[in-house]
Structure formats: C-alpha cells, structure tokens
Design an enzyme around this catalytic site. Structure first.
Site, PDB file in Angstrom:
ATOM      1  N   SER A   1     -10.212   1.410   2.163  1.00  0.00           N
ATOM      2  CA  SER A   1     -10.737   0.548   1.103  1.00  0.00           C
ATOM      3  C   SER A   1      -9.843   0.624  -0.126  1.00  0.00           C
ATOM      4  CB  SER A   1     -12.165   0.967   0.726  1.00  0.00           C
ATOM      5  OG  SER A   1     -12.617   0.222  -0.393  1.00  0.00           O
ATOM      6  N   ASN A   2      -9.308  -0.515  -0.532  1.00  0.00           N
ATOM      7  CA  ASN A   2      -8.454  -0.563  -1.718  1.00  0.00           C
ATOM      8  C   ASN A   2      -9.211  -0.189  -2.986  1.00  0.00           C
ATOM      9  OD1 ASN A   2      -5.760  -1.718  -0.688  1.00  0.00           O
ATOM     10  ND2 ASN A   2      -7.288  -3.069   0.224  1.00  0.00           N
TER      11      ASN A   2
ATOM     12  N   THR B   1      -4.308 -10.113  -1.407  1.00  0.00           N
ATOM     13  CA  THR B   1      -2.910 -10.528  -1.532  1.00  0.00           C
ATOM     14  C   THR B   1      -2.239 -10.686  -0.172  1.00  0.00           C
ATOM     15  OG1 THR B   1      -2.298  -8.204  -1.855  1.00  0.00           O
ATOM     16  CG2 THR B   1      -2.558  -9.557  -3.828  1.00  0.00           C
TER      17      THR B   1
ATOM     18  N   SER C   1       0.788  -1.233   0.000  1.00  0.00           N
ATOM     19  CA  SER C   1       0.000   0.000   0.000  1.00  0.00           C
ATOM     20  C   SER C   1       0.819   1.283   0.000  1.00  0.00           C
ATOM     21  CB  SER C   1      -0.960   0.010   1.189  1.00  0.00           C
ATOM     22  OG  SER C   1      -2.020  -0.895   0.949  1.00  0.00           O
TER      23      SER C   1
END
Length: 366
Positions: A184-185, A147, A85
């Site tokens: 939130s991705n 992931t 991230s």
C-alpha cells in the site's frame, strides 16, 4: 571503470554477431545482459533500455533504443528517469537512521508521532508501515489516483499528503494491523509525514542531506511538484486504449510523494544500493532489521523498504522494483555483491515473469 555499449536493433542476426564477437571479452552473465536488452527492443515492447552491471571488475552499461522515441538521442548510465517505488528504499533508509538516532522506535505507534492523523493509529507501528503489514487501504486504488494510468491533464495536478491520506482513510482497512501483507502506497506517504514530524524538515530535504549528498548522487532528485525530468532525460511513451501514442514523460509527481516521486539513473541507483547493503548508510543491526521479510508472492519477500527475490539459481537479490506509466525500473544487489540496475522506457509488456527471469539471468549465469 565504466564501459558503455550500445546494442543495435536492426536485425536479430546483427545482435547475434555482436554477442559472438564479444564472447571472448565478457562473462556469461554479460552475454545474457546483451541478449536481454536486445530482445526487449526487438520485441517492440520498449523504446529504450539501460542496463548497468557492477561487480568487482567495475561497471558496464549497455543501452538500446533512443532517449527520445522516434527522434534519437543517446542513453547512458547517467540518463535520468522516474524510479517509482524504488523511492521507498530511500525513505526507509532515512527512517532506520532516525531510529538509530533514538528519534523514533520501529515499534512506536504511528499515532504517537502523528496524533489524530491515522485511524487506529495506536495499533499501527512504524514497522507495520515499512513492511506493508498495516492493512491501510492504498489510495492509488481509487479511480484517477494512480500514476500507472494515463490521467490526461490531471497528470499536472498537485496533491498534498493530506489529500492522499484522506482518500485512503475514506476506505476500510484490508485487515487489522499485523494480520496480513498488502502492498500500500499509503504506508510510505505516512512515513514521509513521520520524517517531517520527527525532524521538522521536509522529508525530501532529509533524503538529500542523509543520502543524496553524502553519496554524491548527482543524477538523483526529489522533484516535488516539478513535472520535468532534468536532462539528460529518458523520455517515455504510453499507448492509450484507443490506440493513440502519447508522451508520458512529464507529470506532477506529488501524487506519488514518498511512495514513488524520485528521479535517478542506473549509475546512482547502483551506488545507493551498494552503500545501503554494505551497511554504510545504516548499521549492520539496522540492515538486519530491513532484511527481515514477509512473503508477498511470485518469489518475492518484503522487508523494511527492501524486497528480496529468490532467484531460480538459488541466489538472493535485495533491492526494489518501481513502475509508473512509461517507466519500469529494477535495482537489485546479490548476496555476493553484484549489482544490476536497469530501466525499460515505454515498456508495454505485461509478461512480468519473463521480464524478471531475463533480469535475474545475469546473476544465475556461470
């Protein structure tokens, strides 16, 4: 000037002797850095650790463990690993540059740039995506879509942005836009799509053109669907529920896309953070926008692609953390200009509070 120091892991006595011998030549926070990486290895929670501290005196890099678990190989400031991230800060910097160029506005509805893509897209602004206040469901919460988890052969599957977004939008939002904070991705996958809509180029090309090439980040890449990490690579392992140890280094990172696909090194992350937080990549006004934060818990606040952590000693750290299976990354810069970048490979410790306290010790020492 960069000094690389490899910390042995044989015995606690050897580590203590090294710290004592080096005490005359290093400051207190460097001693704490040495202790930190030695402890991580000695505790068996990681197979390799790289820590780089950059300040007015230059760069110093400490390493422990192996590049290839069980086989050896050296680690250093140019060793490459998955940063997860921390990718978000690169993407956010590009969005802020585009805003400064007048090609988008931070308070533009995302539906204005991506019409028909996002449910309630007229109520969700670019700013709400950047600071995770959109309320959009995180697609990585779906089974098999993270992931951070072992996915077997599915880890080599390629995903399009459309697939990820459709997965997210099959679920209701967490809350109405602007009425809460929820990491939130999905937000950053959308920001990658926004960059492409505004520039007519793949978002990865824009990151390369605007950040990687100007800063000469030779260890940094957006791999797309390439499952490999270019050498010199830090390889990582994971332990499955049945006790098996598996190599988790190779994977198709398109499941992360603009939310976390990038590869870099401690050296490159330090250069990037110094440039960003010195207002070299964006203007001082844009940097001030990025530093406007929302509380996210555990001492963290979130701005526009930047995390702020309030250290126990009262200092503030700016940057981002990243985690995916096999790699845990921290990249932070203090208000007084010291930068710490690190990776712990195959890190299996769930004790995030202790880990964070160890990392921030380098900023809190006298």
């Amino acid at each position: 000037m960069t000094k690389v120091k490899k910390i042995g892991i044989a015995t606690a006595a050897a580590v203590a002797a090294l710290v004592i011998a080096a005490a005359v030549a290093v400051t207190a926070y460097r001693e704490k850095t040495i202790g930190f990486i030695a402890d991580r290895i000695a505790a068996g929670s990681a197979t390799g650790v790289i820590v780089q501290v950059t300040d007015s005196a230059g760069e110093e890099v400490w390493t422990a463990g192996e590049a290839v678990p069980g086989e050896g190989g050296g680690l250093g400031g140019h060793s490459r690993f998955r940063i997860g991230s921390v990718t978000k800060t690169f993407v956010a910097a590009v969005v802020l540059q585009l805003a400064e160029e007048g090609r988008l506005g931070l308070d533009d509805p995302i539906g204005e740039h991506l019409p028909g893509t996002v449910p309630d897209g007229e109520a969700i602004t670019v700013r709400r995506l950047l600071d995770h206040t959109s309320g959009l469901y995180d697609y990585m919460k779906e089974p098999g879509m993270s992931t951070n988890r072992w996915r077997g052969e599915d880890r080599f599957r390629s995903y399009s942005a459309g697939e990820l977004l459709r997965t997210a939008f099959r679920n209701p939002p967490y809350f109405p836009p602007g009425e809460g904070f929820r990491y939130s991705n999905t937000n950053y996958v959308l920001l990658g799509e926004l960059i492409e809509a505004v520039t007519a180029n793949p978002y990865g090309e824009e990151v390369e053109k605007r950040i990687i090439e100007p800063l000469e980040l030779r260890d940094t890449a957006l791999p797309g669907t390439d499952p490999e990490i270019p050498e010199p690579a830090v390889r990582a392992q994971g332990v499955l529920g049945d006790g098996r140890t598996v190599d988790v280094t190779e994977m198709d990172p398109s499941l992360d896309r603009a939310a976390g696909e990038m590869i870099s090194s401690t050296r490159d992350l330090a250069v990037f953070l110094d440039a960003l937080l010195s207002a070299e990549l964006v203007s001082a006004d844009a940097l001030a926008e990025m530093r406007g934060t929302e509380p996210m818990g555990m001492g963290f606040h979130y701005g526009l692609g930047l995390q702020r952590f309030d250290a126990p000693c009262g200092g503030r750290l700016w940057g981002h953390g990243g985690q995916l299976l096999g790699y845990r990354t921290y990249a932070y810069r203090s208000d007084d200009g010291r930068t710490l970048t690190m990776v712990a490979a195959s890190d299996r410790s769930p004790d995030y509070a202790t880990l964070l306290a160890s990392v921030t010790a380098v900023f809190c020492a006298a």
